[in-house]
Design a protein around this motif. Structure first.
Motif, PDB file in Angstrom:
ATOM      1  N   LEU A   1       0.836  -1.194   0.000  1.00 30.27           N
ATOM      2  CA  LEU A   1       0.000   0.000   0.000  1.00 30.27           C
ATOM      3  C   LEU A   1       0.874   1.248   0.000  1.00 30.27           C
ATOM      4  O   LEU A   1       1.882   1.301   0.708  1.00 30.27           O
ATOM      5  CB  LEU A   1      -0.913   0.004   1.227  1.00 30.27           C
TER       6      LEU A   1
ATOM      7  N   ALA B   1      -2.978   0.462  -4.020  1.00 33.18           N
ATOM      8  CA  ALA B   1      -2.600  -0.915  -3.700  1.00 33.18           C
ATOM      9  C   ALA B   1      -1.922  -1.560  -4.901  1.00 33.18           C
ATOM     10  O   ALA B   1      -2.306  -1.310  -6.047  1.00 33.18           O
ATOM     11  CB  ALA B   1      -3.832  -1.714  -3.301  1.00 33.18           C
TER      12      ALA B   1
ATOM     13  N   ILE C   1      -7.822  -5.356  -4.303  1.00 33.62           N
ATOM     14  CA  ILE C   1      -8.300  -5.171  -2.932  1.00 33.62           C
ATOM     15  C   ILE C   1      -9.710  -5.676  -2.748  1.00 33.62           C
ATOM     16  O   ILE C   1     -10.251  -5.625  -1.648  1.00 33.62           O
ATOM     17  CB  ILE C   1      -8.212  -3.694  -2.489  1.00 33.62           C
TER      18      ILE C   1
ATOM     19  N   ASN D   1      -8.226  -0.337  -7.445  1.00 38.03           N
ATOM     20  CA  ASN D   1      -7.400  -0.729  -6.291  1.00 38.03           C
ATOM     21  C   ASN D   1      -6.922   0.495  -5.513  1.00 38.03           C
ATOM     22  O   ASN D   1      -5.742   0.608  -5.156  1.00 38.03           O
ATOM     23  CB  ASN D   1      -6.229  -1.596  -6.728  1.00 38.03           C
TER      24      ASN D   1
END
Length: 126
Positions: A3, A23, A27, A76
Motif C-alpha cells: 500500500l 494498492a 483489494i 485498487n
C-alpha cells in the motif's frame, strides 16, 4: 499487497485534503480497507473503514461529518476526503488492509490489519 499512501501536506484550519492509497494488487477480497493516524508518543488510532467492498463505512467520532472514506475496487484505490480540518487532525495517516472478518469491531484495531502503507503526514495549522 503493498500500500502506498499519498496526499498529505500542510494546510490551515478549515481547509480540505484528499488522501489516496494505491494498492499493488487487487483489494476486492479484503474485508476492510481503513485509515489510521498516529502522533508521536501516542498509539495509532482508527479513523475510518470501508468494509465489505464499501457496503459499510465506519468513522471515529472525532471525524464523523468531516471525513469520508471511499474505496474503488476497480482501481485498487482507497481515498480519505478530509474537510474542515482541525489542528487536532495533525498526524501521520496510514492506510491499511484487513484480510478477513475477525469480529464485529475488529476493524478498529490496528493489530487486525495485515498490510500497511508507509504513512503520509498531515499538518493542520491554526
Amino acid at each position: 499487497v503493498q500500500l502506498q499512501a499519498s496526499g498529505g501536506g500542510l494546510v490551515q484550519s478549515g481547509d480540505s485534503l484528499r488522501l489516496s492509497c494505491a494498492a499493488s494488487g487487487r483489494i476486492v477480497s479484503y474485508y476492510s480497507m481503513a485509515w489510521f493516524r498516529q502522533v508521536p508518543g501516542k498509539e495509532r488510532e482508527f479513523v475510518a473503514a470501508a468494509r465489505y467492498n464499501a457496503g459499510l463505512k465506519n468513522y471515529a467520532d472525532s471525524v464523523k461529518g468531516r471525513f469520508t472514506i471511499s474505496r474503488d475496487n476497480a482501481k485498487n484505490m482507497v481515498y480519505l476526503q478530509m474537510n474542515n480540518l482541525k489542528p487536532d487532525d495533525t498526524a501521520v495517516y496510514y492506510c491499511a488492509a484487513q484480510d478477513n472478518f475477525k469480529g464485529p469491531t475488529s476493524y478498529v484495531q490496528p493489530s487486525n490489519y495485515n498490510h500497511w502503507g508507509q504513512g503520509t503526514l498531515v499538518t493542520v495549522s491554526s
